[in-house]
Write a protein that holds these residues in place. Sequence first.
Motif, PDB file in Angstrom:
ATOM      1  N   GLN A 132       0.840  -1.200   0.000  1.00 31.13           N
ATOM      2  CA  GLN A 132       0.000   0.000   0.000  1.00 31.13           C
ATOM      3  C   GLN A 132       0.869   1.241   0.000  1.00 31.13           C
ATOM      4  OE1 GLN A 132      -2.379  -0.334   3.517  1.00 31.13           O
ATOM      5  NE2 GLN A 132      -3.903  -1.616   2.511  1.00 31.13           N
ATOM      6  N   CYS A 133       0.320   2.324  -0.571  1.00 34.69           N
ATOM      7  CA  CYS A 133       1.036   3.592  -0.564  1.00 34.69           C
ATOM      8  C   CYS A 133       0.039   4.735  -0.477  1.00 34.69           C
ATOM      9  CB  CYS A 133       1.890   3.719  -1.819  1.00 34.69           C
ATOM     10  SG  CYS A 133       2.838   5.235  -1.843  1.00 34.69           S
ATOM     11  N   ASP A 134       0.238   5.612   0.494  1.00 39.06           N
ATOM     12  CA  ASP A 134      -0.601   6.814   0.612  1.00 39.06           C
ATOM     13  C   ASP A 134       0.253   8.027   0.959  1.00 39.06           C
ATOM     14  OD1 ASP A 134       0.014   6.156   3.195  1.00 39.06           O
ATOM     15  OD2 ASP A 134      -2.009   6.411   3.983  1.00 39.06           O
ATOM     16  N   GLU A 135       1.517   7.993   0.489  1.00 37.55           N
ATOM     17  CA  GLU A 135       2.451   9.074   0.803  1.00 37.55           C
ATOM     18  C   GLU A 135       2.121  10.365   0.066  1.00 37.55           C
ATOM     19  OE1 GLU A 135       6.370   7.515   0.037  1.00 37.55           O
ATOM     20  OE2 GLU A 135       5.909   5.719   1.199  1.00 37.55           O
ATOM     21  N   ALA A 136       1.750  10.239  -1.205  1.00 35.12           N
ATOM     22  CA  ALA A 136       1.463  11.430  -2.006  1.00 35.12           C
ATOM     23  C   ALA A 136      -0.038  11.743  -1.957  1.00 35.12           C
ATOM     24  CB  ALA A 136       1.889  11.198  -3.447  1.00 35.12           C
ATOM     25  N   ARG A 137      -0.389  12.928  -2.419  1.00 40.52           N
ATOM     26  CA  ARG A 137      -1.800  13.320  -2.410  1.00 40.52           C
ATOM     27  C   ARG A 137      -2.522  12.885  -3.670  1.00 40.52           C
ATOM     28  NH1 ARG A 137      -2.667  19.316  -0.168  1.00 40.52           N
ATOM     29  NH2 ARG A 137      -4.814  18.660  -0.423  1.00 40.52           N
ATOM     30  N   SER A 138      -1.751  12.491  -4.697  1.00 36.37           N
ATOM     31  CA  SER A 138      -2.417  12.067  -5.934  1.00 36.37           C
ATOM     32  C   SER A 138      -2.327  10.552  -6.095  1.00 36.37           C
ATOM     33  CB  SER A 138      -1.800  12.757  -7.147  1.00 36.37           C
ATOM     34  OG  SER A 138      -0.673  12.069  -7.603  1.00 36.37           O
ATOM     35  N   GLN A 139      -3.360   9.993  -6.675  1.00 36.69           N
ATOM     36  CA  GLN A 139      -3.436   8.555  -6.882  1.00 36.69           C
ATOM     37  C   GLN A 139      -2.337   8.082  -7.833  1.00 36.69           C
ATOM     38  OE1 GLN A 139      -6.554   5.956  -9.188  1.00 36.69           O
ATOM     39  NE2 GLN A 139      -7.555   6.958  -7.461  1.00 36.69           N
ATOM     40  N   TYR A 140      -2.085   8.868  -8.870  1.00 36.97           N
ATOM     41  CA  TYR A 140      -1.082   8.514  -9.877  1.00 36.97           C
ATOM     42  C   TYR A 140       0.312   8.404  -9.250  1.00 36.97           C
ATOM     43  CZ  TYR A 140       2.045   8.869 -13.874  1.00 36.97           C
ATOM     44  OH  TYR A 140       3.043   8.641 -14.777  1.00 36.97           O
ATOM     45  N   GLN A 141       0.675   9.380  -8.413  1.00 37.08           N
ATOM     46  CA  GLN A 141       1.983   9.362  -7.748  1.00 37.08           C
ATOM     47  C   GLN A 141       2.107   8.155  -6.826  1.00 37.08           C
ATOM     48  OE1 GLN A 141       2.030  13.335  -6.035  1.00 37.08           O
ATOM     49  NE2 GLN A 141       3.864  13.807  -7.222  1.00 37.08           N
ATOM     50  N   ASN A 142       1.022   7.864  -6.097  1.00 43.41           N
ATOM     51  CA  ASN A 142       1.036   6.712  -5.203  1.00 43.41           C
ATOM     52  C   ASN A 142       1.188   5.409  -5.981  1.00 43.41           C
ATOM     53  OD1 ASN A 142       0.895   7.988  -2.716  1.00 43.41           O
ATOM     54  ND2 ASN A 142      -1.317   8.160  -2.807  1.00 43.41           N
ATOM     55  N   LYS A 143       0.562   5.363  -7.151  1.00 41.39           N
ATOM     56  CA  LYS A 143       0.649   4.160  -7.991  1.00 41.39           C
ATOM     57  C   LYS A 143       2.087   3.942  -8.475  1.00 41.39           C
ATOM     58  CE  LYS A 143      -1.648   1.979 -11.917  1.00 41.39           C
ATOM     59  NZ  LYS A 143      -2.644   2.133 -12.969  1.00 41.39           N
ATOM     60  N   THR A 144       2.731   5.015  -8.916  1.00 44.14           N
ATOM     61  CA  THR A 144       4.117   4.883  -9.375  1.00 44.14           C
ATOM     62  C   THR A 144       5.043   4.533  -8.210  1.00 44.14           C
ATOM     63  OG1 THR A 144       4.410   7.272  -9.219  1.00 44.14           O
ATOM     64  CG2 THR A 144       3.936   6.381 -11.404  1.00 44.14           C
ATOM     65  N   LEU A 145       4.812   5.130  -7.049  1.00 46.19           N
ATOM     66  CA  LEU A 145       5.634   4.836  -5.869  1.00 46.19           C
ATOM     67  C   LEU A 145       5.514   3.378  -5.442  1.00 46.19           C
ATOM     68  CD1 LEU A 145       5.057   7.997  -3.649  1.00 46.19           C
ATOM     69  CD2 LEU A 145       7.246   7.215  -4.521  1.00 46.19           C
ATOM     70  N   VAL A 146       4.290   2.871  -5.392  1.00 44.00           N
ATOM     71  CA  VAL A 146       4.070   1.500  -4.937  1.00 44.00           C
ATOM     72  C   VAL A 146       4.607   0.502  -5.963  1.00 44.00           C
ATOM     73  CG1 VAL A 146       1.729   0.990  -5.789  1.00 44.00           C
ATOM     74  CG2 VAL A 146       2.469   0.066  -3.618  1.00 44.00           C
ATOM     75  N   THR A 147       4.532   0.831  -7.249  1.00 39.64           N
ATOM     76  CA  THR A 147       5.074  -0.041  -8.290  1.00 39.64           C
ATOM     77  C   THR A 147       6.594  -0.094  -8.186  1.00 39.64           C
ATOM     78  OG1 THR A 147       3.253   0.647  -9.710  1.00 39.64           O
ATOM     79  CG2 THR A 147       5.037  -0.540 -10.759  1.00 39.64           C
ATOM     80  N   LYS A 148       7.204   1.059  -7.981  1.00 42.84           N
ATOM     81  CA  LYS A 148       8.659   1.135  -7.832  1.00 42.84           C
ATOM     82  C   LYS A 148       9.103   0.316  -6.618  1.00 42.84           C
ATOM     83  CE  LYS A 148      12.279   4.637  -7.431  1.00 42.84           C
ATOM     84  NZ  LYS A 148      12.545   6.059  -7.213  1.00 42.84           N
ATOM     85  N   ARG A 149       8.377   0.475  -5.515  1.00 41.94           N
ATOM     86  CA  ARG A 149       8.688  -0.244  -4.281  1.00 41.94           C
ATOM     87  C   ARG A 149       8.548  -1.764  -4.495  1.00 41.94           C
ATOM     88  NH1 ARG A 149       5.021   1.546   0.258  1.00 41.94           N
ATOM     89  NH2 ARG A 149       5.804   3.589  -0.287  1.00 41.94           N
TER      90      ARG A 149
END
Length: 134
Positions: free
Chosen positions: A69-86
Amino acid sequence: MNPERIAKELSFKAIRSSGAGGQHVNKVSSKVELSFDLTKSKGLSAVEKERLLLKLKNRLTKESLLILQCDEARSQYQNKTLVTKRFFELLKKGLQVPKKRKVTKPTKSSVEKRLKSKRKDSEKKANRRRPNLE
């Protein structure tokens, strides 16, 4: 490991983020949950699956699903890229084969140095004791 094939096997779900943020948090689903079925993956070989099942066993569900899960950023797109990278970093780390350790002997100088420092410390502590007046 085939990253393109694995990327197609990922499933994402948008959830409402928790925490402070006022009215915006209550109406926007910016938190992203990534799930990946390890056993059904066609982008990993059998050997890689075994290694990952062993290394990531504490992060997997009973059905061998990896959920991040990722909720670090305020946008869904940024969270999606962050969680994919992780996720890909986690896979890469899990698939790394550790190097075998070559057994070596300590050098003569290092043994001498260690014994010398032990002797020095021993003398230092001996000098702290009360003198024997007998």
